[in-house]
Design a protein around this motif. Structure first.
Motif, mmCIF file in Angstrom:
data_model
loop_
_atom_site.group_PDB
_atom_site.id
_atom_site.type_symbol
_atom_site.label_atom_id
_atom_site.label_comp_id
_atom_site.label_asym_id
_atom_site.label_seq_id
_atom_site.Cartn_x
_atom_site.Cartn_y
_atom_site.Cartn_z
ATOM 1 N N TYR A 46 33.673 38.279 33.515
ATOM 2 C CA TYR A 46 32.573 39.148 33.944
ATOM 3 C C TYR A 46 32.042 40.000 32.794
ATOM 4 O O TYR A 46 30.856 40.303 32.737
ATOM 5 C CB TYR A 46 32.964 39.987 35.172
ATOM 6 C CG TYR A 46 32.781 39.189 36.457
ATOM 7 C CD1 TYR A 46 33.865 38.770 37.210
ATOM 8 C CD2 TYR A 46 31.501 38.817 36.868
ATOM 9 C CE1 TYR A 46 33.681 37.996 38.358
ATOM 10 C CE2 TYR A 46 31.307 38.040 38.013
ATOM 11 C CZ TYR A 46 32.409 37.627 38.747
ATOM 12 O OH TYR A 46 32.229 36.863 39.885
ATOM 13 N N THR A 103 31.798 39.290 44.760
ATOM 14 C CA THR A 103 32.672 39.385 43.596
ATOM 15 C C THR A 103 31.829 39.534 42.330
ATOM 16 O O THR A 103 32.174 40.318 41.435
ATOM 17 C CB THR A 103 33.567 38.140 43.508
ATOM 18 O OG1 THR A 103 34.307 38.021 44.736
ATOM 19 C CG2 THR A 103 34.527 38.208 42.340
ATOM 20 N N THR A 111 37.576 47.495 41.092
ATOM 21 C CA THR A 111 36.986 46.362 40.388
ATOM 22 C C THR A 111 38.075 45.716 39.544
ATOM 23 O O THR A 111 39.164 46.275 39.369
ATOM 24 C CB THR A 111 35.843 46.808 39.462
ATOM 25 O OG1 THR A 111 36.397 47.484 38.339
ATOM 26 C CG2 THR A 111 34.863 47.724 40.189
ATOM 27 N N ILE A 112 37.781 44.553 39.001
ATOM 28 C CA ILE A 112 38.764 43.806 38.209
ATOM 29 C C ILE A 112 39.181 44.605 36.980
ATOM 30 O O ILE A 112 40.309 44.465 36.492
ATOM 31 C CB ILE A 112 38.193 42.424 37.809
ATOM 32 C CG1 ILE A 112 39.294 41.513 37.239
ATOM 33 C CG2 ILE A 112 37.042 42.536 36.831
ATOM 34 C CD1 ILE A 112 40.347 41.089 38.246
ATOM 35 N N THR A 126 34.571 48.429 46.242
ATOM 36 C CA THR A 126 34.483 49.553 45.307
ATOM 37 C C THR A 126 35.022 50.847 45.900
ATOM 38 O O THR A 126 34.859 51.920 45.322
ATOM 39 C CB THR A 126 33.016 49.784 44.880
ATOM 40 O OG1 THR A 126 32.200 49.828 46.068
ATOM 41 C CG2 THR A 126 32.522 48.657 43.994
ATOM 42 N N ALA A 169 38.384 39.495 34.391
ATOM 43 C CA ALA A 169 37.753 40.594 33.659
ATOM 44 C C ALA A 169 37.001 40.049 32.445
ATOM 45 O O ALA A 169 35.848 40.437 32.183
ATOM 46 C CB ALA A 169 38.810 41.606 33.227
ATOM 47 N N LEU A 205 40.898 38.191 40.912
ATOM 48 C CA LEU A 205 39.593 38.530 41.496
ATOM 49 C C LEU A 205 39.667 38.588 43.017
ATOM 50 O O LEU A 205 38.914 39.321 43.662
ATOM 51 C CB LEU A 205 38.530 37.509 41.051
ATOM 52 C CG LEU A 205 38.108 37.614 39.591
ATOM 53 C CD1 LEU A 205 37.237 36.427 39.202
ATOM 54 C CD2 LEU A 205 37.351 38.924 39.337
ATOM 55 N N ASN A 261 31.719 43.073 40.167
ATOM 56 C CA ASN A 261 32.344 43.046 38.845
ATOM 57 C C ASN A 261 31.344 42.943 37.704
ATOM 58 O O ASN A 261 31.605 43.439 36.609
ATOM 59 C CB ASN A 261 33.388 41.936 38.787
ATOM 60 C CG ASN A 261 34.569 42.250 39.686
ATOM 61 O OD1 ASN A 261 35.249 43.261 39.505
ATOM 62 N ND2 ASN A 261 34.803 41.414 40.697
#
Ligand SMILES: Nc1ncnc2c1ncn2[C@@H]1O[C@H](COP(=O)(O)OP(=O)(O)OP(=O)(O)O)[C@@H](O)[C@H]1O
Ligand SMILES: Nc1ncnc2c1ncn2[C@@H]1O[C@H](COP(=O)(O)OP(=O)(O)OP(=O)(O)O)[C@@H](O)[C@H]1O
Ligand SMILES: [Mg+2]
Ligand SMILES: [Mg+2]
Lengths: 264, 264
Positions: free
Chosen positions: B250, B17, B236-237, B48, B247, B227, B21
């Motif tokens: 990260y 994760t 991705t987030i 991804t 989001a 997540l 991210n």
């Protein structure tokens, strides 16, 4: 004695938390329980305050040096006995690799104790290596803790292939009793969707599959910080926070497991 | 190019994760990022949407068959390229075992691409085996995702022993850039206590230790169901839920990591 291996090769999904607290719950409900730690990380040993010093015997000595299981036993509560692990177990798979009957050494060590307990639970490492194979060869039932996240099913398929292999070659009595959803985030769509996926997957089992008849337990183990806190005190959830959701969930799981009974 | 291995032998603590991210966040902030999946589980590849079919090349072909890293590259977003993994990698450690320079094959494959990217992140399996050693031998920085639970520090110590060994024998430039707390349950005493323990541990580092100067990132990655959901969409987030806490966390981590800069 019902013998149950707690298995999932995925890390951090609730195997140890389940092995420890389900054992404690069964003991609270009046059963005599033997909890075996077959993980070199020895987390179940630490969760129950059963650590061994370098002079004490552990499951390592049973597997490698032929010690009797009973000589390692630690009583950690009413009706609850732990066979501790030790970091030395890290070398056990390599040491066993060259020996004959290396997959059944644990099962043979467990045999004399069948009359002494109602339940034996075995906590396994996040691996499908020789130690976990020993657990699968020794027990009759497999309990699979599963975190309801993406790819949980993928891991489950791979685990079930291993269960099938062990049943075919080493242990015809082996069967999957069920999947228990752990670290369950109630109210999230993800948890519900994964649960539905697992239910569908198990329902599609062919009659000859070792997971034919396996269920997803009605009881889910909800995420509860108390379950993450009690290991650092060497206590089960029942000694640490008996009124928590964690305690309630594992008591409910114990009742459901006992009711589902042994193989028909 | 800053090269960073995302490592923790403990399963399910947020490595993938974070690798995915954080890579995406750095790319959003204008950096060119190469994300390498060095885990046979290929989770970063799936997160991804970079899955490879049996006819495509993966990192397995780079390590075992001498394929060029560039021949496997998948562009998954602006400034974000993924080198996918494949289940065949499961056999890579055994296949590499007999070869000379088996710990540095990945590093040598990565070398020609240093000018093409600002950051290279490597997602590793929950293991300290030969693939992870290859990652440690190839990069300059180690980022350690850690779940603030009981025994997190114990795992950290063991990981740092391995980092020290690789630095001594294979890669003198290797250093730990920091620990990022993942799956952080804000407001719980456990998370705060483990955070304090890790801060103390790092502060006690001797000058010659590879984690001397390593920090616990101010940014923590809070538990956020988004997540856990986005991998199943291959996103991705930032593509899935750009306004979520996941989001935001990260993005903040990416800024903090970029600001901490390369080795002094
Ligand atoms: N229901 C829960 N609520 C909150 N925390 C939990 C819960 N179940 C487990 N945990 C915590 O999550 C972490 C992982 O759980 P656990 O150690 O039981 O998993 P495991 O599958 O045995 O891991 P491993 O693969 O390393 O053996 C532990 O820190 C544990 O205390
Ligand atoms: N902050 C978070 N909030 C909620 N879920 C998370 C968070 N971080 C990770 N997860 C979920 O927890 C699970 C474990 O995370 P992840 O796969 O990143 O760990 P890992 O360390 O890479 O695991 P492995 O050891 O298997 O490679 C995944 O299902 C992931 O989606
Ligand atoms: Mg465990
Ligand atoms: Mg991962």
């Amino acid at each position: 004695m019902r013998s149950i291996a707690v298995i999932n090769q995925k890390g951090g999904v609730g195997k140890t938390t389940t092995a420890v607290n389900l054992s404690a719950a069964l003991a609270r409900n009046g059963r005599r329980v033997l909890l075996v730690d077959l993980d070199p990380q020895a987390h179940a040993t630490m969760h129950t305050g059963a650590e061994v010093g370098s002079d004490d015997l552990s499951i390592y000595d049973v597997l490698i040096r032929g010690a009797a299981l009973g000589d390692t036993a630690r009583t950690v509560g009413d009706r609850l006995v732990v066979i501790p692990a030790h970091i030395d177990l890290v070398g056990a798979e390599i040491e066993l690799a060259g020996r004959g009957q290396r997959e059944t050494v644990f099962g043979r060590a467990l045999r004399p104790y069948h009359d002494g307990f109602d339940f034996c639970l075995v906590d396994c490492a996040p691996s499908l290596g020789l130690l976990t194979i020993n657990a699968l060869a020794a027990v009759e039932e497999v309990l699979i803790p599963l975190q309801p996240h993406f790819l949980a099913l993928q891991g489950l398929s791979r685990l079930l292939e291993t269960v099938t292999l062990v049943r075919e070659r080493l242990n015809p009595a082996l069967r999957v009793v069920g999947v228990v959803l752990c670290l369950y985030e109630a109210g999230t769509r993800l948890a519900q969707e994964v649960r539905d996926d697992v239910v569908r997957f198990l329902a599609a089992a062919e009659p000859h599959a070792p997971w034919f008849g396996a269920c997803v337990f009605e009881t889910v183990i909800r995420r509860n910080i108390k379950l993450a806190e009690c290991p650092s005190f060497g206590r089960t959830i029942f000694d640490y926070s008996p009124n928590s959701h964690g305690a309630a969930d594992y008591l409910a799981l114990a009742r459901e497991l006992a009711a589902r009974g042994a193989a028909p």
